[in-house]
Write a protein that holds these residues in place. Structure first.
Motif, PDB file in Angstrom:
ATOM      1  N   PHE A   1      86.219 112.917  97.711  1.00 52.51           N
ATOM      2  CA  PHE A   1      87.658 113.126  97.796  1.00 52.51           C
ATOM      3  C   PHE A   1      87.952 114.501  98.397  1.00 52.51           C
ATOM      4  O   PHE A   1      87.103 115.400  98.407  1.00 52.51           O
ATOM      5  CB  PHE A   1      88.298 113.020  96.411  1.00 52.51           C
TER       6      PHE A   1
ATOM      7  N   ARG B   1      92.277 107.051  98.459  1.00 47.26           N
ATOM      8  CA  ARG B   1      92.833 108.310  97.963  1.00 47.26           C
ATOM      9  C   ARG B   1      94.084 108.723  98.744  1.00 47.26           C
ATOM     10  O   ARG B   1      95.081 109.207  98.174  1.00 47.26           O
ATOM     11  CB  ARG B   1      91.753 109.389  98.038  1.00 47.26           C
TER      12      ARG B   1
ATOM     13  N   TRP C   1      94.960 115.299  93.842  1.00 48.79           N
ATOM     14  CA  TRP C   1      94.828 113.930  93.350  1.00 48.79           C
ATOM     15  C   TRP C   1      94.465 113.885  91.865  1.00 48.79           C
ATOM     16  O   TRP C   1      94.902 112.984  91.137  1.00 48.79           O
ATOM     17  CB  TRP C   1      93.801 113.144  94.164  1.00 48.79           C
TER      18      TRP C   1
ATOM     19  N   GLU D   1      87.702 106.585  98.370  1.00 47.11           N
ATOM     20  CA  GLU D   1      88.013 107.322  99.591  1.00 47.11           C
ATOM     21  C   GLU D   1      88.144 106.423 100.807  1.00 47.11           C
ATOM     22  O   GLU D   1      88.973 106.661 101.680  1.00 47.11           O
ATOM     23  CB  GLU D   1      86.933 108.383  99.851  1.00 47.11           C
TER      24      GLU D   1
END
Length: 928
Positions: A700, A678, A707, A659
């Motif tokens: 995330f 991400r 994703w 992240e």
């Protein structure tokens, strides 16, 4: 010579046996203009094997058949090979007998004495075994280790060297430094504190009171001319050396005598080398002008001086400080010739006459160590850090270990290498076990006839362990070979280790693969695992025919018949070797290495290793839930290395996704994958990617798209051979209340858990446990409650004392004062800015604290700050808790507003506390 160990000192050279004196002097005169040897390592053996060609053997033969120069040349080859193998993990020297004796002969006294001088011991068997096979004669070389020296010895050399090439003055003589003297001298030089802004010349005392301006020595050498036959008014001393010119090859003679005399003066308190004066009568003789060109001589001397190798221990990289004068020598008022005076000033580091005479195997060749390499290895010691010793337990110290070993530590409270060995590779009396049991069962059921084939191989042995792997090459960080059913390592009593490769069908490359893997294993057991015994690994290549279940040996890569001393004779020897194997298989480069400035290894826990050793082809997708501090990022790095070797991947085929930028940068610097955040992952195409590792997935979001679906699509693009998708997460450290994009908890399958917490000191761990319980009791709405039940299985490493300091209701100024004063005290105790992180609740708060902290630190002359994107810099990190996710520091200051009421308030405290290894300071700021 007595059988006890001796430490030969060149100061007592006269006391050595005559043959040792002769050969040591001969070897020290070897021409070293060509630093790389022509000796090469053969590639067809599971050991380092150096063929030195034809050598005459036998004492009588060597004296009768060889001229002195021929004996010297043969000795040089053998000594170079022996030294290189001693410093490189051991191996074998192969000689072809040049003499025609039909019966076995001894090596030859001069060769034996040269080997004794090399290892500084009369006990040749400590490092060498010999055997004659037909026309070939083998010298089996064990890795260098200083355990042959007495336990009470004040110095045990880390590497094997023929000569240090360092000299010192002893009265009016120049004496070479032996290993002990060289080590003490280099340590003294290194420990001398040198101011960064102070020129090197200012750190040394005046050479000697006899060399002051009023002394006749100084006065004489200020002249430009001397009289032929005059007697100088002072004798040779510690600071004066007289030499005459040679009668022939004058310039070469001068060039050759300069290195050791200049080295000796520069390494002491300085002095004068005077050429052209008789050392007994002090009479000025000079060199006739018709025999020497003055300008050419001066140039030759300067070139020789500038070529001398130097090592510095200060910030300055100055050259040797010398003054060269060519004095006229007059006879009856006319120019007769010349004398030469070289004034040498003390040097701040070390001056060598040439590169030290020590060799290693590099890129399959025998090469000389450079001066800097030799100094680094000679002075290599365990990290001298008190805080490290308090928190970590040494698993492998450099003391008495092979030259290429690195120190290995584990967090206190975790399994020792002996415990790991007993858990993973136990040796039971009267029993030969196969491990891992699950893999053995799986391989046997999938490959008909395999069990019978292996049982036939191990039938003669009754005690030990057979360690199976689908690919020992991958386990050793090598590339996997297609067509290999499995590899097996047999550690058993009364035999050397045996490495088996079982192929599905005959393959011409099978023996090369088996040999290379076994060689790598042997080298790593010594150079990584620190094994100091005599070691070889025998090899056998088998193939399994499905039609006939028949065995087929493709031959053996172990064509050399090793002496019985290479057998493992009892359970103790087997366990010591298996403990070295534990370090090889479970060791990884510690994240502390960057902080320490030297490479340090840590060990995986048994729980981590069990996950790491999974068959990736059967576990292409896996969710790994890990408690805070359980080593998820370490595992992610290890798995990417394994993917690279198993699937023959370049780094750009493996994608690491997290992240935050700081963690991305940290992983990117390891050059094992392509690392992105991400957000970048969602905004770009990754068509070339085959495998994906997701880290810190609980943080995330889906603001840029799904994703998880994208990662699945990429890794499953090749239906016949899908890629790896491993996802690491910890719901306890969730730092937002939005959807993470992870599939439902029940759909996160297959799943593994890391419940052994290894990072935090006891006080921090105790605080962390309480906060984790609060999260489990009252989870935020976006966290599945079932995912938090793993806390009930948690195990906490204990035994590391740390600091937990919680202060409440502080003003901003009080917080700044506490941070700066504490840092100042820590740095005075030896901690580094790399050890410290100051973390605030949100990124916006950084601008609030940074100016005040910066001014306070500057006032106290401490250090500056950087954000977490520059973890490698020598700065204190100042950043938000969220951006520091996945990273760690020894000392963490956490600053929070007094009221932090939110659904994730306890999660944020978990994120903060879990980042600290040793000290945690939680500073609550008073409401304004």
């Amino acid at each position: 010579m007595p059988a006890r160990s001796l430490f030969f000192s060149t100061r007592n050279l006269a006391a050595w046996p005559q043959g040792v004196q002769c050969n040591f002097k001969v070897l020290c005169r070897m021409n070293m203009e060509e630093r790389n040897s022509s000796l090469v390592v053969e590639l067809s053996y599971p050991d380092l094997v150096i063929d030195v060609g034809k050598v005459t053997l036998g004492e009588r033969n060597r004296r009768k058949l060889l001229q002195k120069t021929e004996r010297e040349q043969e000795t040089e080859k053998v000594i170079k090979a022996a030294c290189a193998l001693l410093n490189s993990g051991g191996g074998v020297i192969r000689l072809e007998m040049a003499n025609n004796d039909e019966h076995p002969v001894e090596m030859g006294l001069d060769l034996e004495e040269s080997l004794r001088a090399l290892i500084q011991s009369s006990n040749l068997l400590a490092f060498f075994e010999t055997k004659q096979q037909g026309r070939h004669y083998y010298i089996f070389v064990k890795s260098w280790s200083s355990d042959i020296f007495p336990e009470d010895s004040s110095f045990k050399p880390r590497i094997c060297s023929l000569s240090s090439s360092l000299y010192r003055r002893s009265g009016t003589s120049v004496v070479p430094m032996d290993s002990r003297e060289a080590f003490n001298f280099l340590n003294k030089k290194r420990d001398t504190k040198v101011s960064r802004n102070e020129p090197c010349g200012k750190i040394v005392r005046v050479i000697h009171k006899d060399l002051c301006n009023s002394d006749p020595t100084y006065q004489v050498f200020q002249k430009d001319q001397l009289e032929y036959g005059e007697i100088l008014p002072f004798p040779e001393s510690q600071f004066i050396e007289f030499k005459q010119f040679a009668t022939k090859h004058i310039q070469e003679y001068v060039k050759n005598i300069i290195p050791k005399y200049v080295s000796a003066f520069a390494n002491a308190e300085g002095g004068y080398l005077v050429i052209g004066v008789d050392d007994k009568t002090r009479k000025v003789l000079g060199c006739a002008k018709e025999n020497v060109d003055c300008d050419s001589l001066k140039k030759k001397i300067e070139q020789a001086l500038y070529k001398l190798p130097c090592v510095h221990f200060c910030q300055s990289q100055c050259n040797i400080d010398f003054t060269l004068k060519i004095l006229d020598v007059l006879a009856d008022g006319k120019l007769y010739g010349y004398a030469c005076v070289i004034e040498v000033k003390p040097f701040c580091g070390a001056v060598f006459s040439e590169a030290p005479r020590s060799w290693m195997v590099k890129d399959k060749q025998v090469c000389s160590l450079t001066t800097q390499e030799w100094v680094d290895m000679m002075m290599d010691t365990d990290p001298d850090l008190l805080w490290l010793c308090k928190d970590f337990e040494s698993q492998l110290s450099l003391s008495n270990r092979p030259p290429l070993s690195r120190p290995v530590y584990s967090k206190k409270g975790l399994e020792h290498k002996k415990d790991l060995q007993q858990h993973l590779f136990p040796v039971s009396p009267g029993c030969l076990k196969r491990t891992p049991k699950s893999l053995w069962k799986e391989l046997s059921s999938q490959n008909e006839g395999l069990e019978e084939l292996i049982n036939k191989q191990i039938y003669p042995f009754s005690q030990g362990i057979l360690i199976l792997s689908r690919s020992w090459a991958v386990d050793l960080n090598l590339e996997e070979k297609q067509g290999v059913i499995c590899d097996a390592l047999l550690i058993t009593q009364n035999s050397p280790p045996i490495f088996y490769t079982i192929l599905r069908k005959p393959d011409a490359g099978g023996q090369v693969y088996c040999t290379h893997t076994a060689l790598t294993l042997k080298q790593k057991l010594v150079n990584v695992g620190g094994y100091t015994g005599k070691l070889c690994v025998m090899t056998k290549v088998l193939h399994l025919s499905p039609e006939s279940n028949a065995e087929s040996l493709e031959g053996s890569g172990s064509l050399i018949d090793y002496p019985r001393a290479y057998d493992l004779v009892n359970t103790q020897q087997m366990e010591v070797l298996l403990q070295s194997l534990v370090i090889v298989l479970l060791g990884f480069r510690s994240f502390l290495s960057d902080q320490l400035g030297c490479e340090v290894l840590n060990l995986l826990t048994a729980q981590q290793y069990e996950i790491f050793s999974k068959n990736l082809r059967k576990n292409r997708k896996l969710f790994i839930h890990g408690l805070p501090g359980s080593g998820k990022t370490v595992m992610a790095v290890k798995i990417m290395e394994k993917i690279r070797n198993m699937f023959h991947c370049e780094a750009n085929k493996i994608l690491y996704v997290c992240e935050n930028q700081p963690l991305r940068n940290f992983i990117s610097n390891k050059n094992i994958c392509h690392a992105v955040t991400r957000k970048t992952f969602m905004n770009k195409d990754f068509k070339n990617i085959q495998h994906i590792i997701i880290d810190e997935a609980q943080n995330f979001r889906i603001e840029n798209g799904d994703w998880y679906e994208k990662a699945k699509t990429i890794t499953q693009s090749e239906k016949d051979c899908p890629g790896i998708l491993w996802i690491f997460l910890d719901y306890f450290q969730t730092n937002h209340v939005e959807s993470s994009g992870l599939p439902a908890f029940s759909a996160q399958y297959p799943r593994e858990e890391l419940t052994r917490v290894v990072r935090n000191a006891d006080q921090i761990a105790s605080y962390l446990q309480g906060v984790l319980q609060e999260v489990r009791k009252n989870p935020p709405p976006n966290i599945p409650s079932g995912s938090l039940q793993m806390l009930l299985e948690a195990e906490w490493a204990q035994g590391v004392q740390g600091t937990l300091n919680i202060k409440e209701n502080l003003t901003l100024d009080q917080i700044v004062t506490h941070v700066t004063d504490t840092c100042k005290r820590l740095f005075e105790r030896g901690y580094s800015p790399k050890d410290v992180a100051v973390l605030v609740s949100t990124a916006k708060e950084i601008d609030c604290y940074k100016p005040k902290l910066w001014r306070a630190m500057r006032k106290r002359r401490v250090v500056q700050f950087t954000d977490a994107s520059d973890m490698a810099g020598d700065h204190i990190v100042l950043d938000s808790i969220r951006r520091f996710s996945g990273l760690e520091r020894n000392i963490v200051f956490g600053i929070h507003p007094q009221t932090m009421g939110s659904a994730i308030s306890h999660n944020v405290l978990v994120c903060l506390a879990s980042r600290a290894n040793q000290q945690l300071h939680i500073l609550w700021r008073r409401n304004i």
